[in-house]
Design a protein around this motif. Structure first.
Motif, mmCIF file in Angstrom:
data_model
loop_
_atom_site.group_PDB
_atom_site.id
_atom_site.type_symbol
_atom_site.label_atom_id
_atom_site.label_comp_id
_atom_site.label_asym_id
_atom_site.label_seq_id
_atom_site.Cartn_x
_atom_site.Cartn_y
_atom_site.Cartn_z
ATOM 1 N N LEU A 636 -2.758 -15.984 13.677
ATOM 2 C CA LEU A 636 -1.445 -15.681 13.420
ATOM 3 C C LEU A 636 -0.946 -16.676 12.293
ATOM 4 O O LEU A 636 -0.147 -16.299 11.345
ATOM 5 C CB LEU A 636 -0.419 -15.771 14.772
ATOM 6 N N ALA A 637 -1.117 -17.812 12.519
ATOM 7 C CA ALA A 637 -0.830 -18.996 11.392
ATOM 8 C C ALA A 637 -1.460 -18.655 10.153
ATOM 9 O O ALA A 637 -1.009 -18.889 9.096
ATOM 10 C CB ALA A 637 -1.172 -20.217 11.969
ATOM 11 N N LYS A 638 -2.701 -18.143 10.157
ATOM 12 C CA LYS A 638 -3.392 -17.710 8.997
ATOM 13 C C LYS A 638 -2.522 -16.673 8.069
ATOM 14 O O LYS A 638 -2.403 -16.637 6.872
ATOM 15 C CB LYS A 638 -4.666 -17.559 8.962
ATOM 16 N N ASP A 639 -2.278 -15.637 8.848
ATOM 17 C CA ASP A 639 -1.250 -14.572 8.383
ATOM 18 C C ASP A 639 -0.068 -14.960 7.499
ATOM 19 O O ASP A 639 0.052 -14.442 6.474
ATOM 20 C CB ASP A 639 -0.992 -13.452 9.372
ATOM 21 N N LYS A 640 0.546 -15.841 8.170
ATOM 22 C CA LYS A 640 1.600 -16.580 7.693
ATOM 23 C C LYS A 640 1.268 -17.350 6.342
ATOM 24 O O LYS A 640 1.844 -17.376 5.074
ATOM 25 C CB LYS A 640 2.478 -17.486 8.644
ATOM 26 N N ALA A 641 0.014 -18.302 6.495
ATOM 27 C CA ALA A 641 -0.334 -18.794 5.395
ATOM 28 C C ALA A 641 -0.556 -18.089 4.272
ATOM 29 O O ALA A 641 -0.294 -18.638 3.049
ATOM 30 C CB ALA A 641 -1.425 -19.639 5.766
ATOM 31 N N SER A 643 0.599 -15.327 3.311
ATOM 32 C CA SER A 643 1.819 -14.537 2.732
ATOM 33 C C SER A 643 2.468 -15.869 2.134
ATOM 34 O O SER A 643 3.058 -15.748 0.946
ATOM 35 C CB SER A 643 2.645 -13.871 3.707
ATOM 36 N N ASP A 644 2.310 -16.796 2.781
ATOM 37 C CA ASP A 644 3.439 -17.871 1.873
ATOM 38 C C ASP A 644 2.768 -18.298 0.594
ATOM 39 O O ASP A 644 3.375 -18.723 -0.386
ATOM 40 C CB ASP A 644 3.259 -19.272 3.044
ATOM 41 N N TYR A 645 1.294 -18.554 0.456
ATOM 42 C CA TYR A 645 0.760 -18.604 -0.795
ATOM 43 C C TYR A 645 1.039 -17.725 -1.809
ATOM 44 O O TYR A 645 1.351 -17.822 -2.956
ATOM 45 C CB TYR A 645 -0.781 -18.592 -0.751
ATOM 46 N N TYR A 646 1.031 -16.328 -1.387
ATOM 47 C CA TYR A 646 1.595 -15.159 -2.367
ATOM 48 C C TYR A 646 3.026 -15.762 -2.647
ATOM 49 O O TYR A 646 3.250 -15.561 -3.651
ATOM 50 C CB TYR A 646 1.458 -13.980 -1.320
ATOM 51 N N HIS A 647 3.866 -15.893 -1.991
ATOM 52 C CA HIS A 647 5.373 -16.277 -1.992
ATOM 53 C C HIS A 647 5.323 -17.743 -2.898
ATOM 54 O O HIS A 647 6.319 -17.502 -3.878
ATOM 55 C CB HIS A 647 5.911 -16.279 -0.996
ATOM 56 N N GLN A 648 4.702 -18.707 -2.623
ATOM 57 C CA GLN A 648 5.191 -19.763 -3.215
ATOM 58 C C GLN A 648 4.147 -20.256 -4.382
ATOM 59 O O GLN A 648 4.602 -21.203 -5.288
ATOM 60 C CB GLN A 648 5.222 -20.952 -2.060
ATOM 61 N N GLN A 649 2.771 -19.824 -4.307
ATOM 62 C CA GLN A 649 1.921 -20.386 -5.122
ATOM 63 C C GLN A 649 1.464 -19.429 -6.416
ATOM 64 O O GLN A 649 1.384 -19.919 -7.442
ATOM 65 C CB GLN A 649 0.519 -20.816 -4.514
ATOM 66 N N VAL A 650 1.399 -18.153 -6.141
ATOM 67 C CA VAL A 650 1.172 -17.191 -7.183
ATOM 68 C C VAL A 650 2.062 -17.132 -8.197
ATOM 69 O O VAL A 650 3.261 -16.909 -7.808
ATOM 70 C CB VAL A 650 0.550 -15.707 -6.465
ATOM 71 N N ALA A 651 1.666 -17.176 -9.434
ATOM 72 C CA ALA A 651 2.356 -17.048 -10.599
ATOM 73 C C ALA A 651 3.671 -17.941 -10.241
ATOM 74 O O ALA A 651 4.797 -17.594 -10.871
ATOM 75 C CB ALA A 651 2.993 -15.390 -10.726
ATOM 76 N N MET A 658 7.814 -10.690 -1.457
ATOM 77 C CA MET A 658 7.073 -9.497 -1.688
ATOM 78 C C MET A 658 6.204 -9.263 -0.449
ATOM 79 O O MET A 658 5.662 -8.156 -0.143
ATOM 80 C CB MET A 658 6.444 -9.610 -3.139
ATOM 81 N N MET A 659 5.723 -9.921 0.382
ATOM 82 C CA MET A 659 5.030 -9.617 1.522
ATOM 83 C C MET A 659 5.881 -10.080 2.677
ATOM 84 O O MET A 659 5.037 -10.629 3.751
ATOM 85 C CB MET A 659 3.649 -10.616 1.322
ATOM 86 N N ASP A 660 6.938 -9.899 2.701
ATOM 87 C CA ASP A 660 8.037 -10.188 3.838
ATOM 88 C C ASP A 660 7.781 -9.307 5.013
ATOM 89 O O ASP A 660 8.348 -9.333 6.247
ATOM 90 C CB ASP A 660 9.396 -10.280 3.413
ATOM 91 N N GLN A 661 7.230 -8.129 4.686
ATOM 92 C CA GLN A 661 7.102 -7.065 5.664
ATOM 93 C C GLN A 661 6.419 -7.348 6.774
ATOM 94 O O GLN A 661 5.194 -7.554 6.839
ATOM 95 C CB GLN A 661 6.584 -5.730 5.071
ATOM 96 N N THR A 662 7.144 -7.101 8.036
ATOM 97 C CA THR A 662 6.550 -7.389 9.462
ATOM 98 C C THR A 662 5.349 -6.238 9.666
ATOM 99 O O THR A 662 5.484 -4.992 9.312
ATOM 100 C CB THR A 662 7.457 -7.283 10.478
ATOM 101 N N HIS A 663 4.259 -6.677 10.315
ATOM 102 C CA HIS A 663 3.280 -5.736 10.537
ATOM 103 C C HIS A 663 2.370 -6.181 11.897
ATOM 104 O O HIS A 663 1.318 -5.303 11.984
ATOM 105 C CB HIS A 663 2.198 -5.959 9.172
ATOM 106 N N ILE A 664 2.952 -6.996 12.602
ATOM 107 C CA ILE A 664 1.882 -7.278 13.917
ATOM 108 C C ILE A 664 2.701 -6.910 15.115
ATOM 109 O O ILE A 664 1.733 -6.384 15.915
ATOM 110 C CB ILE A 664 1.637 -8.609 13.728
ATOM 111 N N SER A 665 3.778 -7.093 15.251
ATOM 112 C CA SER A 665 4.383 -7.067 16.767
ATOM 113 C C SER A 665 4.965 -5.843 17.039
ATOM 114 O O SER A 665 6.001 -5.681 17.812
ATOM 115 C CB SER A 665 5.374 -8.105 16.921
ATOM 116 N N TYR A 666 4.546 -4.636 16.666
ATOM 117 C CA TYR A 666 4.966 -3.306 16.735
ATOM 118 C C TYR A 666 4.943 -2.911 18.336
ATOM 119 O O TYR A 666 3.866 -3.066 18.842
ATOM 120 C CB TYR A 666 4.491 -2.396 16.127
ATOM 121 N N THR A 667 6.047 -2.281 18.886
ATOM 122 C CA THR A 667 5.761 -1.770 20.172
ATOM 123 C C THR A 667 6.125 -0.345 20.359
ATOM 124 O O THR A 667 5.867 0.020 21.286
ATOM 125 C CB THR A 667 6.899 -2.662 21.097
#
Length: 985
Positions: A636-641, A643-651, A658-667
């Motif tokens: 779970l921490a890796k999933d966030k890491a 997307s964090d890299y996508y948001h903060q480091q890329v370009a 851009m990768m804020d969409q939730t995708h894990i905890s659907y019920t």
């Protein structure tokens, strides 16, 4: 006997896919060789287009740039404003490639220069028209055509100019496409902004002589729908541009046109294209982008505008006057801007109309809407392009007899999951307004949202849109792309295919992906990158990430869950290795287009499987339960890491949100507010050790199991070993030993120490194994001298006649066959069998062609596929056909096929029999439709399984014969023996 094994047993489910995974090395060699052939003068082939830009001078070639100095540009000031805007993009693109900005003249007279680039539209550029009149420019083939361009070198076009490169269009978009085509040819990707694809520097550029054109598009209107755009795209656009305003849409329009699209449904979740920014719609019209509104937004009014300005209920029966005024204002605001007006009406918020609504009312609504269109525009309604979307229940109204005027395009729709619901019958009278398709790469709704990542392999998109094209739905193609990113690759394919479907048959899809990868990242890694891009989409399409759960893949049977995780992690590792070897300039683009989607998807699959293991281990009392819980937290921490890299480091942080969409905890179907840790189990462990034993195929723990512990039966028709898990139930490590009296039974360890768990692999040395069926005890001794005996059942048939056992041989109560691995394809007349490479959950698929062929009566010499099989026993068998979840697009009794074994009469099966909402939800969630037929086999031995064509459109992915031992799994068992291969080969 000799040790025989089968190709399918050496590879995971993903690696079994038709061609890309099995021929990657050969493909890489051939592709590199092909690139070498064009790496001389013509080095800029783009997605299969003929390269007409070279890096070396040749006779008659136009020097676009020499030693970094580019030729000047000229366009008439009287040309379309959009042409004047885009020529500045061409100017900037030449600067990106050469590092020097060419001179641009916008005026009435071209400057005198030895060489010059002349851009213009027929009828809007006096200079271009003069060249045509003087017969220096032949516009046969483009004049009077829709969106057609010509790029041509012209010698001595006007006084004072020795040579010109002429870019001429039949209309505004034709000229714009011509300029962007030159940009693509010199190496500028459509994704240079939207995915930060770098531009390779070139000092010398020469346009080859000849007439360079792509003709008219096959589909008139081609575009995408920005939808379901919160929280990702909305958060990003607000941070970058202040919201969905004209600055944002300027980038969207450019992207769309660079990919030769022309049609857009703008973002509409809480947004209103024309109301949010009054500059957006005029800018679209300047560019030549045709604006529409989505299927439930009539007469150019965004849904959110009713919330802002509407008075009273969204109900035509009770609030007709207010609705008409609301719609009238939409058409007034549209003015003369090029648009396609949606007509009809759904309930408020894209919901069905009330049950009281009826066909007569809806027909009256459309008639009144057309009166508004005619009244406001001052011309017949038929002269304003319109569409009526047969979306969800609206199609039912059409099926019950509702009609709209002939000039209105009927926009047919998929089921929101990529399966087209309806297509026109070729025997029907053509509808004058034509037909279109509304397709989905993204969706909000049941059985579950899917918004996060690309789950759209292009072979499936191809198969469905090929159906649409062949059944003449060619007026409009529009695809819901969600946030645009990360749907970059399938979006471009959708638009390329819409432009020229004939150019991209199924056999060229792998090539399309390689060419795309080479354009974005260069030729060195293109075959492997293409393989990764194709494979991750294939894996994700097995089940949308949002639908994954801890029990999706079997933890007990066929080593399915572990194979899936291993295959995906292997793919992620390959992607990471390429990332490490790429030049720095390519890494931002690669992270967005390849590395992030692969790593994040692999990580998510592993997370869900690990949650499943955690819960299984807890039920079994394993000490490793807590280790699995820790692993889930780390994943779970890796999933966030990621997307964090996508948001903060890329370009440099350009893509934040851009990768804020939730995708894990659907019920349930709707997305969760945030991704949270799935429910996991943790055990309080005793200090003392206790040995536990679990065997492959069973959840039972020994000692304590009521039945005898036994592994799945071994036989010589597979090389797959089986496992025994030796695990600890306490904190203190313990020693174990393993003993068997059969020297030909191979164990991966004889003894060891277990802290939490150790997996023991068991296999058979078939060179030494005795003939017949053996039951071999394996004795495991652990804590306090406790013993568990596991039986290994080894079936080594005596006098094995391999010559008569070629084909797919039964083992452990089943035969599993990938559709493309048929023994013989029987064709009849014009009907053939088409392999659809890489289409399907595990390999490739097969379907009858042409897709417009008439239905067939199965039997005799009618079209069918034959599969040689070998069964160990006589008796009843069940044949499961794994079919793509194609819908009954002709609204007949359902699509049919037939199955027979040997010479029995074919059993007719309707793949849509018993269809219901619940059944459909199962089909699309699993991305497969499994149909079962029952047959009697009179004797053991060799047989022929036959799959018969009845209706076109049936896509076969896999066949599984259950002879009594088939175990539950998601993907079905791995493929059975195909043909014996000696181990030393």
């Amino acid at each position: 006997m000799k040790n025989y094994f089968f190709a399918s047993s050496l590879i995971g489910y993903g690696q079994l896919s038709g061609f890309p995974r099995l021929t990657a090395i050969l493909a890489a060699v051939l592709f590199s060789f092909a690139l070498a052939l064009v790496s001389g003068p013509a080095a800029f082939a783009v997605n299969g287009d003929k390269a007409y830009v070279a890096t070396e001078a040749s006779k008659g070639a136009f020097p676009l740039a020499v030693a970094g100095k580019p030729a000047s540009l000229f366009v008439s000031s009287g040309d379309y404003p959009g042409v004047l805007r885009v020529i500045k993009h061409l100017q900037a693109d030449i600067r990106r490639v050469t590092n020097t900005e060419p001179q641009l003249t916008i005026g009435t007279n071209a400057p005198k220069a030895k060489q010059i680039i002349l851009v213009g539209t027929l009828g809007k550029s006096p200079l271009i028209d003069k060249l045509v009149k003087a017969k220096k420019l032949n516009v046969t083939g483009i004049a009077g055509r829709w969106e057609t361009f010509l790029v041509q070198v012209v010698e001595k076009p006007i006084r004072g100019v020795d040579q010109a490169l002429v870019i001429v269009g039949s209309d505004k978009r034709g000229t714009i496409y011509g300029m962007y085509d030159v940009s693509a040819q010199i190496g500028v990707s459509p994704w240079y902004y939207w995915a930060d694809v770098p531009v390779k520097q070139q000092q010398n550029l020469y346009v080859l002589p000849g007439r360079h054109t792509q003709g008219e598009p096959a589909v008139k209107y081609r575009g995408f729908f920005i939808n379901d755009e919160a929280p990702a795209l909305s958060g990003w656009s607000k941070e970058q541009f202040g919201g969905f305003n004209h600055k944002f849409y300027d980038k969207v329009f450019e992207l769309l046109l660079r990919m030769k699209g022309n049609y857009l449904w703008p973002a509409m979740w809480g947004s209103a294209f024309s109301d949010d920014d009054s500059l957006s719609a005029p800018l679209a019209d300047e560019y030549g982008v045709v604006i529409g509104t989505s299927h439930h937004e009539p007469l150019m009014r965004a849904h959110d505008e009713w919330r802002r300005y509407g008075e009273g209920p969204w109900n035509y029966d009770t609030n007709k006057e207010n609705l008409q005024e609301f719609w009238r204002n939409g058409i007034t605001r549209m003015g003369t801007k090029e648009s396609i007006v949606s007509v009809g009406m759904r309930g408020d918020g894209d919901e069905p109309m009330s049950e009281e609504s009826n066909i007569a009312l809806l027909e009256r609504i459309v008639a009144d809407q057309r009166k508004i269109i005619a009244s406001v525009t001052g011309k017949p309604a038929s002269e304003t392009p319109q569409l009526w979307a047969l979306y969800k229940e609206v199609q039912e109204y059409y099926d019950k007899g509702m009609r709209v005027p002939d000039d209105v395009t009927l926009l047919l729709c998929d089921d929101n999951w990529g399966n087209i619901r309806k297509l026109p019958k070729l025997t029907e009278k053509p509808h004058p307004g034509g037909y279109g398709i509304y397709y989905h790469y993204d969706y909000v709704g049941g059985p579950r949202n899917y918004k996060w990542i690309n789950t759209n392999p292009i072979p499936r998109v191809w198969e469905q849109m090929h159906l649409a094209y062949q059944y003449r739905a060619r007026e409009i193609w529009i695809v819901n792309v969600g946030d645009i990113k990360p749907m970059e690759f399938p979006t471009e394919f959708f638009l390329d295919y819409a432009w020229n479907p004939e150019k991209w048959p199924a056999e060229r899809l792998e090539e399309y992906t390689r060419l795309w990868a080479a354009r974005e990242f260069g030729p060195a890694h293109a075959p492997k990158i293409a393989d990764i891009v194709a494979t991750y989409a294939k894996y994700n399409a097995r089940r949308k990430p949002e639908l994954l759960s801890p029990d999706t893949y079997s933890l007990l049977h066929y080593q399915e869950a572990e194979r899936v995780v291993a295959d995906y992690n292997r793919l992620a590792e390959e992607a990471a290795q390429i990332y490490a070897s790429l030049p720095e300039a390519y890494k931002d683009a690669y992270y967005q287009l390849v590395l992030y989607p692969v790593q994040a998807s692999a990580n998510l699959n592993e997370l869900h499987v690990t949650v499943g293991k955690n819960r299984l281990y807890a039920r079994q009392g394993r000490a490793a339960t807590n280790e699995m819980a820790s692993n889930v937290k780390a994943l779970l921490a890796k999933d966030k890491a990621l997307s964090d890299y996508y948001h903060q480091q890329v370009a440099g942080g350009k893509w934040n949100h851009m990768m804020d969409q939730t995708h894990i905890s659907y019920t349930y179907w709707q997305q969760p507010e945030k991704d949270v840790l799935p429910e996991i189990k943790e055990l309080v462990l005793p200090a003392s050790a206790t040995m536990g034993i679990a065997v492959e195929g069973s959840e039972v723990v020994w000692p304590g199991g009521k039945k005898q512990a036994a592994l799945p039966a071994f036989n010589p028709f597979q090389s797959q070993p089986y496992y025994i898990d030796i695990f600890n139930k306490g904190k203190t490590p313990f020693e174990f030993s393993v003993k068997t009296d059969a020297p030909w039974l191979k164990l991966s360890a004889q003894k060891g120490t277990v802290a939490t768990e150790q997996r023991l692999w068991v296999s058979v040395d078939w060179e030494r194994a005795p003939e017949g069926t053996q039951q071999v005890p394996i004795t495991l001794t652990g804590t306090n001298n406790n013993r568990v005996v596991v039986q290994a059942i080894v079936n080594n048939p005596p006098d094995l006649d391999l010559a008569n056992m070629k084909g797919f041989v039964e083992r452990n109560g089943y035969v599993s066959i990938e559709a493309g691995h048929y023994t013989r394809a029987v064709e009849a007349g014009a009907i053939t069998w088409q392999l659809l490479p890489d289409l399907g959950r595990t390999a490739s698929a097969v379907t009858p062609f042409p897709v417009t062929a008439p239905s067939q009566t199965p039997g005799g010499g009618s079209p069918h596929l034959e599969y040689n099989i070998y069964l160990q026993e006589a008796g009843e068998v069940k044949v499961q056909a794994y079919l793509s979840p194609t819908l009954n697009f002709h609204d007949t009794q359902g699509l049919r096929y037939a199955i027979s074994i040997d010479d029995e009469a074919p059993r007719l099966i309707n793949m849509h029999a018993g269809n219901s909402q619940k059944v459909w939800e199962q089909w699309v969630a699993d991305n497969i439709n499994i149909q079962t037929s029952t047959h009697q086999v009179q004797q053991p031995g060799a047989h022929v399984l036959k799959f018969w064509m009845v209706d076109p459109g049936v896509v076969l992915q896999k066949l599984v014969i259950d002879t009594g031992g088939l175990q539950p799994s998601y993907l079905g068992p791995p493929e059975s023996f195909v043909e014996p291969i000696e181990a030393n080969q």
